[in-house]
Design a protein around this motif. Sequence first.
Motif, PDB file in Angstrom:
ATOM      1  N   GLY A  63     -24.601  37.363 -44.374  1.00 55.51           N
ATOM      2  CA  GLY A  63     -24.011  38.531 -45.021  1.00 55.51           C
ATOM      3  C   GLY A  63     -24.280  39.001 -46.595  1.00 55.51           C
ATOM      4  O   GLY A  63     -23.712  39.521 -47.379  1.00 55.51           O
ATOM      5  N   GLU A  64     -24.944  37.777 -47.306  1.00 58.08           N
ATOM      6  CA  GLU A  64     -25.071  37.734 -48.776  1.00 58.08           C
ATOM      7  C   GLU A  64     -25.841  39.223 -49.154  1.00 58.08           C
ATOM      8  O   GLU A  64     -25.403  39.559 -50.109  1.00 58.08           O
ATOM      9  CB  GLU A  64     -26.057  36.673 -49.102  1.00 58.08           C
ATOM     10  N   VAL A  65     -26.959  39.568 -48.462  1.00 51.90           N
ATOM     11  CA  VAL A  65     -27.624  40.782 -48.801  1.00 51.90           C
ATOM     12  C   VAL A  65     -26.553  42.043 -48.531  1.00 51.90           C
ATOM     13  O   VAL A  65     -26.696  42.947 -49.109  1.00 51.90           O
ATOM     14  CB  VAL A  65     -29.018  40.670 -48.355  1.00 51.90           C
ATOM     15  N   ASP A  66     -26.053  41.835 -47.344  1.00 48.39           N
ATOM     16  CA  ASP A  66     -25.460  43.148 -47.028  1.00 48.39           C
ATOM     17  C   ASP A  66     -24.038  43.203 -47.974  1.00 48.39           C
ATOM     18  O   ASP A  66     -23.679  44.380 -48.412  1.00 48.39           O
ATOM     19  CB  ASP A  66     -24.629  42.788 -45.574  1.00 48.39           C
ATOM     20  N   ALA A  67     -23.529  42.263 -48.494  1.00 43.01           N
ATOM     21  CA  ALA A  67     -22.450  42.129 -49.522  1.00 43.01           C
ATOM     22  C   ALA A  67     -23.191  42.849 -50.597  1.00 43.01           C
ATOM     23  O   ALA A  67     -22.452  43.505 -51.235  1.00 43.01           O
ATOM     24  CB  ALA A  67     -22.142  40.649 -49.674  1.00 43.01           C
ATOM     25  N   GLN A  68     -24.186  42.620 -50.963  1.00 39.64           N
ATOM     26  CA  GLN A  68     -24.636  43.266 -52.215  1.00 39.64           C
ATOM     27  C   GLN A  68     -25.170  44.639 -52.142  1.00 39.64           C
ATOM     28  O   GLN A  68     -24.615  45.605 -52.964  1.00 39.64           O
ATOM     29  CB  GLN A  68     -26.168  42.717 -52.682  1.00 39.64           C
ATOM     30  N   ILE A  69     -25.504  45.094 -50.738  1.00 41.30           N
ATOM     31  CA  ILE A  69     -25.618  46.557 -50.562  1.00 41.30           C
ATOM     32  C   ILE A  69     -24.463  47.404 -50.415  1.00 41.30           C
ATOM     33  O   ILE A  69     -24.450  48.286 -51.085  1.00 41.30           O
ATOM     34  CB  ILE A  69     -26.341  46.704 -49.319  1.00 41.30           C
ATOM     35  N   LEU A  70     -23.453  46.581 -49.797  1.00 35.95           N
ATOM     36  CA  LEU A  70     -22.218  47.556 -49.883  1.00 35.95           C
ATOM     37  C   LEU A  70     -21.437  47.458 -51.173  1.00 35.95           C
ATOM     38  O   LEU A  70     -20.934  48.461 -51.615  1.00 35.95           O
ATOM     39  CB  LEU A  70     -21.110  46.667 -48.816  1.00 35.95           C
ATOM     40  N   THR A  71     -21.539  46.252 -51.999  1.00 34.82           N
ATOM     41  CA  THR A  71     -21.049  46.677 -53.344  1.00 34.82           C
ATOM     42  C   THR A  71     -21.871  47.678 -54.416  1.00 34.82           C
ATOM     43  O   THR A  71     -21.135  48.146 -54.930  1.00 34.82           O
ATOM     44  CB  THR A  71     -21.168  45.208 -53.911  1.00 34.82           C
ATOM     45  N   LEU A  72     -23.319  47.617 -54.048  1.00 34.04           N
ATOM     46  CA  LEU A  72     -23.941  48.730 -54.791  1.00 34.04           C
ATOM     47  C   LEU A  72     -23.372  50.186 -54.180  1.00 34.04           C
ATOM     48  O   LEU A  72     -23.317  51.108 -55.058  1.00 34.04           O
ATOM     49  CB  LEU A  72     -25.554  48.742 -54.367  1.00 34.04           C
ATOM     50  N   LEU A  73     -23.399  50.238 -52.788  1.00 39.20           N
ATOM     51  CA  LEU A  73     -22.755  51.573 -52.363  1.00 39.20           C
ATOM     52  C   LEU A  73     -21.627  51.921 -53.009  1.00 39.20           C
ATOM     53  O   LEU A  73     -20.942  53.139 -53.474  1.00 39.20           O
ATOM     54  CB  LEU A  73     -22.633  51.570 -50.941  1.00 39.20           C
ATOM     55  N   GLN A  74     -20.585  50.818 -53.091  1.00 41.67           N
ATOM     56  CA  GLN A  74     -19.141  51.127 -53.799  1.00 41.67           C
ATOM     57  C   GLN A  74     -19.301  51.647 -54.911  1.00 41.67           C
ATOM     58  O   GLN A  74     -18.500  52.509 -55.623  1.00 41.67           O
ATOM     59  CB  GLN A  74     -18.143  50.142 -53.383  1.00 41.67           C
ATOM     60  N   SER A  75     -20.001  51.035 -55.916  1.00 43.13           N
ATOM     61  CA  SER A  75     -20.283  51.396 -57.357  1.00 43.13           C
ATOM     62  C   SER A  75     -20.862  52.589 -57.621  1.00 43.13           C
ATOM     63  O   SER A  75     -20.725  53.282 -58.539  1.00 43.13           O
ATOM     64  CB  SER A  75     -20.876  50.089 -58.083  1.00 43.13           C
ATOM     65  N   THR A  76     -21.872  52.984 -56.543  1.00 44.12           N
ATOM     66  CA  THR A  76     -22.487  54.117 -56.916  1.00 44.12           C
ATOM     67  C   THR A  76     -21.578  55.514 -56.380  1.00 44.12           C
ATOM     68  O   THR A  76     -21.655  56.577 -56.835  1.00 44.12           O
ATOM     69  CB  THR A  76     -23.812  54.127 -56.036  1.00 44.12           C
ATOM     70  N   LEU A  77     -20.738  55.268 -55.337  1.00 46.50           N
ATOM     71  CA  LEU A  77     -20.017  56.346 -54.821  1.00 46.50           C
ATOM     72  C   LEU A  77     -18.445  55.841 -54.719  1.00 46.50           C
ATOM     73  O   LEU A  77     -18.121  55.747 -53.402  1.00 46.50           O
ATOM     74  CB  LEU A  77     -20.517  56.835 -53.423  1.00 46.50           C
ATOM     75  N   PRO A  78     -17.773  55.494 -55.863  1.00 43.44           N
ATOM     76  CA  PRO A  78     -16.528  54.760 -55.611  1.00 43.44           C
ATOM     77  C   PRO A  78     -15.464  55.526 -54.994  1.00 43.44           C
ATOM     78  O   PRO A  78     -14.614  55.020 -54.477  1.00 43.44           O
ATOM     79  CB  PRO A  78     -16.274  54.631 -57.107  1.00 43.44           C
ATOM     80  N   ALA A  79     -15.511  56.937 -54.999  1.00 41.25           N
ATOM     81  CA  ALA A  79     -14.471  57.834 -54.326  1.00 41.25           C
ATOM     82  C   ALA A  79     -14.693  57.825 -52.931  1.00 41.25           C
ATOM     83  O   ALA A  79     -13.891  58.501 -52.361  1.00 41.25           O
ATOM     84  CB  ALA A  79     -14.437  59.142 -55.013  1.00 41.25           C
ATOM     85  N   VAL A  80     -16.041  57.424 -52.374  1.00 36.12           N
ATOM     86  CA  VAL A  80     -16.123  57.735 -50.879  1.00 36.12           C
ATOM     87  C   VAL A  80     -15.659  56.451 -50.103  1.00 36.12           C
ATOM     88  O   VAL A  80     -16.239  55.511 -50.139  1.00 36.12           O
ATOM     89  CB  VAL A  80     -17.610  58.136 -50.834  1.00 36.12           C
ATOM     90  N   PRO A  81     -14.937  56.411 -48.979  1.00 39.06           N
ATOM     91  CA  PRO A  81     -14.504  55.382 -48.063  1.00 39.06           C
ATOM     92  C   PRO A  81     -15.789  55.164 -47.429  1.00 39.06           C
ATOM     93  O   PRO A  81     -16.474  55.881 -47.006  1.00 39.06           O
ATOM     94  CB  PRO A  81     -13.283  55.869 -47.402  1.00 39.06           C
TER      95      PRO A  81
END
Length: 290
Positions: A63-81
């Motif tokens: 999950g190391e790369v997936d975690a990075q991808i999900l973190t990037l997604l959260q930071s790019t679109l912080p208001a979107v669940p």
Amino acid sequence: MAEEAKTTCYDSSCVKSFQFYLQHSGEHQVLRQCLHNILPGEFKRIGLNKSSLDVLGVGSGGGEVDAQILTLLQSTLPAVPITTDIVEGSSQFADNFKALVAKTTNLQKIPFAWHLMSSENYEKQVKAKGDMKKFDFIQMVQMIYYVDNLGDTIKFYRSLLKNNGRLMIIVTAAHSGSDILWKTYKKELAVDAITEYRSSAEVIAHLKSEGLKYEEHAFPHTFDITECFDPSSKTGEHLLDFLTAKNHFYQSFTPEIRAGILDLLRSKCSTEKDGKVIFNNNNSCILIYA
């Protein structure tokens, strides 16, 4: 019975070999930086006017790369669940991923659905249900070598994409060290977990043959394999085990094949600089459009 004796990509020995390789090569650090350059712009396009986003990771390992991808997604679109589904055949890798989620605050905000099975079995399950969950972003990081049929796999996962979605495949680059090694010694190497080695060349040839729209981004990467040429080095032996997908390099091949592999690694798969042998480990990130 012979089939049952084969190593698979889910064996604990393969998990340990992969983890050793990651620690020595630094591949994930390079992938993280490259993804940081590519994905925020993609996520803005994918997430335009979306009230929620669904992500699927296939063969996600620890999950190391997936975690990075999900973190990037959260930071790019912080208001979107976000919701995330994970398909992983190794229970050990899945447990490592769950432990990573448990200690990472931002990931704890995401609901995860875990599918402990191979990509092929996930495909069978989804088709049997007839109720396909659709995704905005699907990632397949260094796993396309392990699927039975490249074309069928890409077709299936593209069918799970929502409008404007993306399927991301990260794979060894054409003409990289691993590509040269595995295609030169296909008969000796492609016999266990990997039976048909694929690089970016095979993926892109398929996409072109199907007329599919895609983008390719280069991920340059090298690492030091000097110790592979010291028979007394445990680090070298562990790296050779990973590069050839064997548990014991020195016991797995005849002296002639061992010598040939070592010569190829030095002469065609690497460059020498300041007395060190530097392996060409370039990767490609291929973004396939829905």
